[in-house]
Write a protein that holds these residues in place. Sequence first.
Motif, mmCIF file in Angstrom:
data_model
loop_
_atom_site.group_PDB
_atom_site.id
_atom_site.type_symbol
_atom_site.label_atom_id
_atom_site.label_comp_id
_atom_site.label_asym_id
_atom_site.label_seq_id
_atom_site.Cartn_x
_atom_site.Cartn_y
_atom_site.Cartn_z
ATOM 1 N N HIS A 147 0.817 -1.212 0.000
ATOM 2 C CA HIS A 147 0.000 0.000 0.000
ATOM 3 C C HIS A 147 0.849 1.260 0.000
ATOM 4 O O HIS A 147 0.489 2.262 -0.621
ATOM 5 N N SER A 148 1.985 1.251 0.673
ATOM 6 C CA SER A 148 2.800 2.459 0.770
ATOM 7 C C SER A 148 3.385 2.891 -0.567
ATOM 8 O O SER A 148 3.643 4.074 -0.794
ATOM 9 N N LEU A 179 -3.603 6.193 -5.533
ATOM 10 C CA LEU A 179 -3.657 5.271 -4.409
ATOM 11 C C LEU A 179 -4.074 3.898 -4.919
ATOM 12 O O LEU A 179 -5.090 3.774 -5.614
ATOM 13 N N VAL A 180 -3.288 2.870 -4.597
ATOM 14 C CA VAL A 180 -3.546 1.520 -5.099
ATOM 15 C C VAL A 180 -3.679 0.568 -3.925
ATOM 16 O O VAL A 180 -2.910 0.648 -2.954
ATOM 17 N N ASP A 181 -4.639 -0.334 -4.009
ATOM 18 C CA ASP A 181 -4.836 -1.323 -2.951
ATOM 19 C C ASP A 181 -5.426 -2.583 -3.569
ATOM 20 O O ASP A 181 -5.840 -2.587 -4.734
ATOM 21 N N ASN A 182 -5.451 -3.623 -2.779
ATOM 22 C CA ASN A 182 -6.130 -4.849 -3.191
ATOM 23 C C ASN A 182 -7.610 -4.554 -3.427
ATOM 24 O O ASN A 182 -8.232 -3.801 -2.677
ATOM 25 N N ASP A 183 -8.184 -5.144 -4.472
ATOM 26 C CA ASP A 183 -9.563 -4.812 -4.836
ATOM 27 C C ASP A 183 -10.561 -5.126 -3.730
ATOM 28 O O ASP A 183 -11.519 -4.385 -3.518
ATOM 29 N N VAL A 184 -10.335 -6.207 -2.985
ATOM 30 C CA VAL A 184 -11.309 -6.575 -1.956
ATOM 31 C C VAL A 184 -11.216 -5.626 -0.759
ATOM 32 O O VAL A 184 -12.216 -5.354 -0.102
ATOM 33 N N ASN A 185 -10.034 -5.115 -0.471
ATOM 34 C CA ASN A 185 -9.925 -4.091 0.567
ATOM 35 C C ASN A 185 -10.792 -2.889 0.227
ATOM 36 O O ASN A 185 -11.481 -2.321 1.084
ATOM 37 N N LEU A 186 -10.766 -2.492 -1.046
ATOM 38 C CA LEU A 186 -11.558 -1.342 -1.457
ATOM 39 C C LEU A 186 -13.047 -1.667 -1.447
ATOM 40 O O LEU A 186 -13.869 -0.797 -1.126
ATOM 41 N N MET A 187 -13.409 -2.895 -1.778
ATOM 42 C CA MET A 187 -14.810 -3.290 -1.677
ATOM 43 C C MET A 187 -15.290 -3.205 -0.232
ATOM 44 O O MET A 187 -16.420 -2.791 0.048
ATOM 45 N N ALA A 188 -14.415 -3.612 0.697
ATOM 46 C CA ALA A 188 -14.766 -3.515 2.114
ATOM 47 C C ALA A 188 -14.995 -2.056 2.510
ATOM 48 O O ALA A 188 -15.954 -1.729 3.224
ATOM 49 N N LEU A 189 -14.106 -1.156 2.049
ATOM 50 C CA LEU A 189 -14.277 0.265 2.343
ATOM 51 C C LEU A 189 -15.580 0.793 1.752
ATOM 52 O O LEU A 189 -16.319 1.535 2.404
#
Length: 422
Positions: A147-148, A179-189
């Motif tokens: 993430h960083s 900003l880039v993250d795992n797709d499921v993390n973003l779904m959770a958000l």
Amino acid sequence: MDNGGPGELLQILRDGQPRTRADLAGTTGLGRAAVSSRLEPLLKLELVIPVSGAPSTGGRPSARLAFNPGAKLVAAADVGATHATVALTDLSGAVLVETTERMEISCGPETVLDWLLTMVNGHLKVLERPTADVIAVGIGLPGPVEHSTGKPTSPPIMPGWDGFDVPAYIQQTLGVPVLVDNDVNLMALGERATRWPNEENMIFLKVATGIGSGVVSGGELQRGAAGVAGDVGHIAVSRGAGILCRCGKSACLEAIAGAPAIAAQLRENGLGATNGSDVVSLVRSGNPAAIQAVRQAGRDIGEMLNMCVSFINPSLIVVGGSLAQSGEHLMAGIRETVYARSTPLATQHLNITQSATGPEAGVVGASILAVEHVLSPHRVNQLATRLLSGGKENINRQEEPAPPTPWPLLEAMAKQLQDAPT
């Protein structure tokens, strides 16, 4: 912390409730003059705008101020294994325009990201907004992400992506924070923000080509030491013994309960299923073999979730992804195993439900990730200081140490305001 800086005042107003200067003074403990001075850069940037006056108490009605989510745009992308969605949102995360197309992540980063940029440009034309209105980009990818840095880390289904500098590639064109993250993390958000804002402990599970989860504990998204927290698709389950997964290991949940595995099983039974959409269509048509296969996949997923329930003790599990569209057959299998195997104490208040946000959870989460970054109090205060300093040389970021994630367009806005005739 300074409760009355421009950035902190903006956070107060971001709830959408209009307030007078007196209201803000009462909330922050600052004087009216101090509140007005801190509002000045927010008004100049149009992040805050006047709205209809407050009710009169005998004198002239007080002007009310409110957050202006339409001031700028955020580009948000949810990239899966076989499909991708790109949207433009306002600063509240509301989707203004979006496109979903088939896009294989295995095509490589340049192909996928060039397509993403093309979609952003097309959406800007639809909205008749300039490129300069985009102030940040949020991207979800179907694999572990550091993430960083925004770089994928050894993603099992993303050839050519390992270590690729996604933010730098996008910034060559747009020049804004990425900003880039795992797709499921973003779904959770996204799911939490739109449906469960007060939920402190939840798991969002995506069941599609791959299987993964986003974990919220104590109100915070958990990414882990290397960004692989929630990578549950490669947890071994009993029915997967001896079955090879595409990650190179055997017995992985994904190898028996992911969409390709279920489709392959149905083809062995003579049914024409090539992907998750075919599986869902067969289930909805009432095909007994498809229903049985999806329910069994739910049981296998429940075996994995049982371990998560015991370890994390969530009060909510939300199931999304393409296979979740098969409805209660998948959910019934998951609930059957989780409630049977987990302890009564862990499940007495546990809610297992289907995603209410649906396919938009990913892009909404990507937008939220980006907005929270660029509108953080620290960054807004930095911009306000530059804007109010009056010196053009202070706006030129090339004369200063570059921040970890640049935001030149906002700085350019400040420069334009300073140069404008009064």
